[in-house]
Structure formats: C-alpha cells, structure tokens
Scaffold this motif. Sequence first.
Motif, PDB file in Angstrom:
ATOM      1  N   HIS A  30       0.843  -1.197   0.000  1.00 21.33           N
ATOM      2  CA  HIS A  30       0.000   0.000   0.000  1.00 21.33           C
ATOM      3  C   HIS A  30       0.882   1.252   0.000  1.00 21.33           C
ATOM      4  CE1 HIS A  30      -3.037   2.917   1.120  1.00 21.33           C
ATOM      5  NE2 HIS A  30      -2.337   3.242   2.201  1.00 21.33           N
ATOM      6  N   MET A  31       0.722   2.091  -1.037  1.00 17.41           N
ATOM      7  CA  MET A  31       1.478   3.343  -1.121  1.00 17.41           C
ATOM      8  C   MET A  31       0.711   4.448  -0.389  1.00 17.41           C
ATOM      9  SD  MET A  31       4.299   3.084  -3.097  1.00 17.41           S
ATOM     10  CE  MET A  31       4.654   4.506  -4.117  1.00 17.41           C
ATOM     11  N   HIS A  32       1.441   5.330   0.284  1.00 18.69           N
ATOM     12  CA  HIS A  32       0.798   6.492   0.890  1.00 18.69           C
ATOM     13  C   HIS A  32       0.594   7.564  -0.171  1.00 18.69           C
ATOM     14  CE1 HIS A  32       1.603   4.600   4.685  1.00 18.69           C
ATOM     15  NE2 HIS A  32       0.925   5.553   5.298  1.00 18.69           N
ATOM     16  N   SER A  33      -0.479   8.337  -0.035  1.00 14.68           N
ATOM     17  CA  SER A  33      -0.754   9.340  -1.055  1.00 14.68           C
ATOM     18  C   SER A  33       0.061  10.612  -0.818  1.00 14.68           C
ATOM     19  CB  SER A  33      -2.252   9.673  -1.108  1.00 14.68           C
ATOM     20  OG  SER A  33      -2.609  10.490  -0.034  1.00 14.68           O
ATOM     21  N   GLU A  34       0.401  11.277  -1.920  1.00 14.27           N
ATOM     22  CA  GLU A  34       1.179  12.512  -1.877  1.00 14.27           C
ATOM     23  C   GLU A  34       0.498  13.556  -2.773  1.00 14.27           C
ATOM     24  OE1 GLU A  34       5.672  10.724  -1.385  1.00 14.27           O
ATOM     25  OE2 GLU A  34       4.569  10.262  -3.190  1.00 14.27           O
ATOM     26  N   PHE A  35       0.591  14.802  -2.357  1.00  9.93           N
ATOM     27  CA  PHE A  35      -0.046  15.888  -3.099  1.00  9.93           C
ATOM     28  C   PHE A  35       0.815  16.284  -4.303  1.00  9.93           C
ATOM     29  CE2 PHE A  35      -0.349  20.431  -4.027  1.00  9.93           C
ATOM     30  CZ  PHE A  35      -1.719  20.573  -4.265  1.00  9.93           C
ATOM     31  N   TYR A  36       0.166  16.484  -5.464  1.00 11.49           N
ATOM     32  CA  TYR A  36       0.905  16.979  -6.638  1.00 11.49           C
ATOM     33  C   TYR A  36       0.121  18.102  -7.311  1.00 11.49           C
ATOM     34  CZ  TYR A  36      -2.268  14.660  -9.928  1.00 11.49           C
ATOM     35  OH  TYR A  36      -3.377  14.298 -10.655  1.00 11.49           O
ATOM     36  N   GLN A  37       0.850  18.899  -8.083  1.00 12.33           N
ATOM     37  CA  GLN A  37       0.224  19.995  -8.827  1.00 12.33           C
ATOM     38  C   GLN A  37       0.990  20.235 -10.129  1.00 12.33           C
ATOM     39  OE1 GLN A  37      -0.435  23.454  -6.464  1.00 12.33           O
ATOM     40  NE2 GLN A  37      -1.778  24.384  -7.979  1.00 12.33           N
ATOM     41  N   ILE A  38       0.247  20.446 -11.208  1.00 11.52           N
ATOM     42  CA  ILE A  38       0.846  20.792 -12.502  1.00 11.52           C
ATOM     43  C   ILE A  38       0.088  21.989 -13.069  1.00 11.52           C
ATOM     44  CG2 ILE A  38       1.462  20.015 -14.838  1.00 11.52           C
ATOM     45  CD1 ILE A  38       1.396  17.151 -13.848  1.00 11.52           C
ATOM     46  N   GLU A  39       0.823  23.075 -13.342  1.00  9.89           N
ATOM     47  CA  GLU A  39       0.199  24.262 -13.941  1.00  9.89           C
ATOM     48  C   GLU A  39      -0.057  24.004 -15.426  1.00  9.89           C
ATOM     49  OE1 GLU A  39      -0.721  26.721 -12.130  1.00  9.89           O
ATOM     50  OE2 GLU A  39       0.414  26.314 -10.288  1.00  9.89           O
ATOM     51  N   ALA A  40      -1.047  24.721 -15.979  1.00 14.00           N
ATOM     52  CA  ALA A  40      -1.444  24.526 -17.387  1.00 14.00           C
ATOM     53  C   ALA A  40      -0.273  24.734 -18.349  1.00 14.00           C
ATOM     54  CB  ALA A  40      -2.589  25.478 -17.724  1.00 14.00           C
ATOM     55  N   GLU A  41       0.512  25.757 -18.103  1.00 11.59           N
ATOM     56  CA  GLU A  41       1.649  26.076 -18.976  1.00 11.59           C
ATOM     57  C   GLU A  41       2.673  24.934 -19.013  1.00 11.59           C
ATOM     58  OE1 GLU A  41       5.225  29.365 -19.033  1.00 11.59           O
ATOM     59  OE2 GLU A  41       3.435  29.828 -17.845  1.00 11.59           O
ATOM     60  N   GLU A  42       2.865  24.309 -17.846  1.00  8.09           N
ATOM     61  CA  GLU A  42       3.848  23.215 -17.752  1.00  8.09           C
ATOM     62  C   GLU A  42       3.308  21.948 -18.428  1.00  8.09           C
ATOM     63  OE1 GLU A  42       6.811  24.288 -16.445  1.00  8.09           O
ATOM     64  OE2 GLU A  42       5.686  26.155 -16.237  1.00  8.09           O
ATOM     65  N   ALA A  43       2.016  21.687 -18.261  1.00 12.02           N
ATOM     66  CA  ALA A  43       1.391  20.536 -18.934  1.00 12.02           C
ATOM     67  C   ALA A  43       1.494  20.703 -20.449  1.00 12.02           C
ATOM     68  CB  ALA A  43      -0.071  20.411 -18.514  1.00 12.02           C
ATOM     69  N   GLU A  44       1.320  21.934 -20.920  1.00  3.82           N
ATOM     70  CA  GLU A  44       1.426  22.213 -22.366  1.00  3.82           C
ATOM     71  C   GLU A  44       2.829  21.927 -22.893  1.00  3.82           C
ATOM     72  OE1 GLU A  44       0.024  26.220 -23.147  1.00  3.82           O
ATOM     73  OE2 GLU A  44      -1.904  25.736 -22.196  1.00  3.82           O
ATOM     74  N   LYS A  45       3.844  22.258 -22.094  1.00  6.24           N
ATOM     75  CA  LYS A  45       5.243  21.982 -22.505  1.00  6.24           C
ATOM     76  C   LYS A  45       5.445  20.482 -22.722  1.00  6.24           C
ATOM     77  CE  LYS A  45       7.394  25.756 -19.855  1.00  6.24           C
ATOM     78  NZ  LYS A  45       8.249  26.014 -18.677  1.00  6.24           N
ATOM     79  N   ILE A  46       4.922  19.682 -21.783  1.00  3.83           N
ATOM     80  CA  ILE A  46       5.091  18.221 -21.858  1.00  3.83           C
ATOM     81  C   ILE A  46       4.313  17.659 -23.041  1.00  3.83           C
ATOM     82  CG2 ILE A  46       4.719  16.029 -20.643  1.00  3.83           C
ATOM     83  CD1 ILE A  46       4.956  17.743 -17.974  1.00  3.83           C
ATOM     84  N   ASN A  47       3.056  18.063 -23.168  1.00  6.77           N
ATOM     85  CA  ASN A  47       2.209  17.568 -24.262  1.00  6.77           C
ATOM     86  C   ASN A  47       2.733  18.010 -25.623  1.00  6.77           C
ATOM     87  OD1 ASN A  47       0.480  16.313 -22.427  1.00  6.77           O
ATOM     88  ND2 ASN A  47      -0.817  18.116 -22.219  1.00  6.77           N
ATOM     89  N   GLY A  48       3.228  19.241 -25.694  1.00  7.91           N
ATOM     90  CA  GLY A  48       3.789  19.763 -26.950  1.00  7.91           C
ATOM     91  C   GLY A  48       5.027  18.990 -27.380  1.00  7.91           C
ATOM     92  N   THR A  49       5.835  18.606 -26.396  1.00  7.27           N
ATOM     93  CA  THR A  49       7.049  17.814 -26.674  1.00  7.27           C
ATOM     94  C   THR A  49       6.662  16.470 -27.299  1.00  7.27           C
ATOM     95  OG1 THR A  49       8.248  18.845 -24.855  1.00  7.27           O
ATOM     96  CG2 THR A  49       9.081  16.715 -25.615  1.00  7.27           C
ATOM     97  N   LYS A  50       5.672  15.805 -26.710  1.00  5.79           N
ATOM     98  CA  LYS A  50       5.224  14.504 -27.234  1.00  5.79           C
ATOM     99  C   LYS A  50       4.689  14.656 -28.661  1.00  5.79           C
ATOM    100  CE  LYS A  50       5.034  11.109 -24.694  1.00  5.79           C
ATOM    101  NZ  LYS A  50       6.099  10.102 -24.390  1.00  5.79           N
TER     102      LYS A  50
END
Length: 349
Positions: free
Chosen positions: A231-251
């Motif tokens: 069982h993994m413990h949960s951790e908080f994450y956050q991704i801003e729209a601009e950063e998600a666009e960088k990743i998606n644009g790269t792909k």
Amino acid sequence: MRYAIGIKMNKEDFYFDLPEELIAQDPLEDRSSSRLLVLDKESGQTSHKIFKDIVQYLKSGDCLVINNTKVIPARLIGEKEGTGAKVELLLLKRREGDVWEALVKPGKKAKPGTKISFGDGILTCEILEIVDEGNRMVQFNYEGIFEEILDRLGQMPLPPYITHQLQDKNRYQTVYAKHEGSAAAPTAGLHFTKELIDELTQKGVIIANVTLHVGLGTFRPVKVENILEHHMHSEFYQIEAEEAEKINGTKEKGGRVICVGTTSCRTVESAADENGLVKAGSGNTAIFIYPGYKFKVLDALITNFHLPESTLIMLVSALAGREPVLKAYEEAVKERYRFFSFGDAMFIQ
C-alpha cells in the motif's frame, strides 16, 4: 492505483547486496561532479560518465521534467509537557491551518490530549487523534509566523541511513526548489546546478516544472512478500497549465519526456489520461509503478541508486527491466558508485 499483471512478484526479486560503506553520507562539494551510469533500456548496455555529461544525452526539443518541491525542516525534537520525556515529530502533510499529520516517536505514549513543547515553549502542539501506527493529527500553537518558527527549531528530515545532520541545510534542497511541503528531497535533482540547467536551456531543452510533495512513502519499506499487496501512501501533486502544455507539446513534436527523479515520473504518470495527455491540476496520488506498467508519458529517467527491495527500484525495473537494472546495480557496486540520497546518478534512456 494498481497495475496487476496476473503474476506474483516477490519483494526479494528486487534484492541486491550493498556494502554499507557505499551509502553516501555527505553531498559532494560540486553537485554536478557525481558519477553517472548510463543504461540503455533497449540493449541493457551501460557506460560510465560524470553527471555534467548529461548535456550530451539531451537533445533540442527534449523536455526535462523537474520537481520544484521544497523540503521543510520537518523534524522537531520536543518534550512532553508534565514528564519532560523526549518526543520527536516528523511533519508529513498540512491538513488545514495549523493541523498537521505527523509521524510521532515514541508513538505509544502519544495519545490524544498529549501536549508537546518545542524550543522552551516557542512552539507547542496537542495530539488530536491517532491516524495509524506512529501517525497522529496534531494542532500547533505559537505566536508569529509558523514557517519562521519551523526554520528556527526544525531540522532537515534526513533519511535514517544518513547518520549526522547537515552543516548546510541547502544541500538537501535542489537549486530550483520553490514550493514548500516535502518531508524528503527529490534527490535525483540534487545533481543539477543553475549553470547546468542554463546550458541545457541554451541547447534547446525545454524545462517543465511539476510539484509533488514527498511524504511518508519515501521512508516506509515494503513489508509484504508479494509486492502487489503493498500500500502506497498518497502525496499531493500539482501541474500548472503552462507546464502541462510543454510536456504535451514535446510529445506531439516527437521529442522525449525525460523525468528527473521518480517523483517527477509519478507526477506526470498520475496526471496523464489513457492517451498520455498530461492534464493540468492538482490532486493526491498513490500510484505504485512496478514491472508490467506501461508508461504513458515518460521516455527516459534520471534517478539515483535506490534501496534494495524498495518501491523505487521496482519503478526503475518497470522502465528498463528487472534483470538489466539489477545487473547495472551490480556493476555500480563493483565500480564503487555512491548510493542513495547523496549518492551518484543513473540515466535510463
């Protein structure tokens, strides 16, 4: 989230023999001068470099994903009011206001209603409820700004295999640490200097920032024999729209997404839909990646050398195969690489 593949996988399948003297106790003077073992995930071939050579392996149009979480001095040593008994708190997650989830040692005596004093009463807390094992909900009381008090009284929550406190707290932070909230550093990022990041940017490498606050899971060993029951413990994450666009644009353009550390990897894989599109937003993730997992976003990984039988070596094995990874680790031991948080690095491409 589970990715069952219909077979039992034993914890000992991920064991390797590690001499204790290879566990790095201190960071190097120059962050980027650590060693770098490069593993080709297709052929299983390895080569030995210095970390700053990473520039040779990244191309224009690649996207480097970094975790900009900042470690808080989350380890507090206090006294139980009334008895003066020593109590240690490790802050794990801020729930709301001044209520935190914390790991309390010794846990048995930390019953609801117990009051603990830190720094001669500058900071006090009351235990509200038991969460599980050593975990408690605690309410802090103080005058002033909590972060400033924590900075004065708290220590860096170094992993248990590091035997002494750091002289310079910043050596357990990445140079790009920004958002406070981690109980441990995303250690693969410790190898980067500002100069190295500038060099990569000038080369045309895109830098995408994500945030995952590293929590208790980092300290918890796998106790079950069959890892599918872990069982993994949960951790908080956050991704801003601009950063998600960088990743998606790269792909979209055919570039590679290269994650710095297992935390960045788990963040993008948690935030991606079934088509591999990373969605902006925040949430909690308990993703457990082990062999059989199909990566949706990540193409390559920069990581440190991990503990035997840990969830992190299981993640690395999911990317490059268990046998090639264990063979590379054996080679690292033979070549006297430095292991764990302040140790050397590995690039799986």
